[in-house]
Write a protein that holds these residues in place. Structure first.
Motif, mmCIF file in Angstrom:
data_model
loop_
_atom_site.group_PDB
_atom_site.id
_atom_site.type_symbol
_atom_site.label_atom_id
_atom_site.label_comp_id
_atom_site.label_asym_id
_atom_site.label_seq_id
_atom_site.Cartn_x
_atom_site.Cartn_y
_atom_site.Cartn_z
ATOM 1 N N GLN A 20 35.138 138.322 25.846
ATOM 2 C CA GLN A 20 36.313 137.505 26.469
ATOM 3 C C GLN A 20 37.150 137.221 25.087
ATOM 4 O O GLN A 20 36.151 137.946 23.650
ATOM 5 N N ARG A 22 39.803 134.609 23.350
ATOM 6 C CA ARG A 22 41.221 133.731 22.998
ATOM 7 C C ARG A 22 41.372 133.909 22.368
ATOM 8 O O ARG A 22 41.956 133.952 21.099
ATOM 9 N N GLN A 35 43.166 127.978 20.005
ATOM 10 C CA GLN A 35 42.868 128.916 20.893
ATOM 11 C C GLN A 35 43.538 128.574 22.529
ATOM 12 O O GLN A 35 42.368 128.585 22.855
ATOM 13 N N LYS A 38 42.549 132.036 27.433
ATOM 14 C CA LYS A 38 41.561 132.581 26.804
ATOM 15 C C LYS A 38 41.279 133.653 28.069
ATOM 16 O O LYS A 38 42.160 133.330 29.576
ATOM 17 N N THR A 57 41.153 127.648 31.669
ATOM 18 C CA THR A 57 40.980 126.919 30.488
ATOM 19 C C THR A 57 40.965 125.318 30.472
ATOM 20 O O THR A 57 41.890 124.779 31.313
ATOM 21 N N ASN A 62 40.211 123.066 24.469
ATOM 22 C CA ASN A 62 41.107 122.724 23.940
ATOM 23 C C ASN A 62 40.704 121.992 22.685
ATOM 24 O O ASN A 62 41.848 122.215 21.840
ATOM 25 N N ASP A 65 38.457 122.788 20.518
ATOM 26 C CA ASP A 65 38.366 124.313 19.178
ATOM 27 C C ASP A 65 39.406 122.998 18.741
ATOM 28 O O ASP A 65 39.771 123.801 17.347
#
Length: 69
Positions: A20, A22, A35, A38, A57, A62, A65
């Protein structure tokens, strides 16, 4: 882990790895180093050709993050 019926479009190999990535979205998220985008990746183990698929996401991830930056 879910098994895919994957065949590489470049070399016809059937072995792969999943990962994965981001990334930031807009200017504001880039400025805040959030980020918000995704992507799931499928990479051929023979030639390294990689396909990206947009993933969902959550707002909670978020927010974490933002504070983790």
């Amino acid at each position: 882990m879910k098994t895919l019926n994957y065949t590489c479009p470049k070399c016809a190999n059937t072995t792969y790895s999943i990962g994965q990535m981001r990334a930031t979205g807009s200017f504001l998220t880039k400025l805040l180093n959030m980020q918000t985008e995704k992507y799931s990746t499928v990479t051929c183990k023979n030639c390294s050709y990689t396909e990206f698929y947009k993933a969902k996401t959550s707002a909670l991830s978020n927010i974490f993050d933002l504070f983790g930056a």
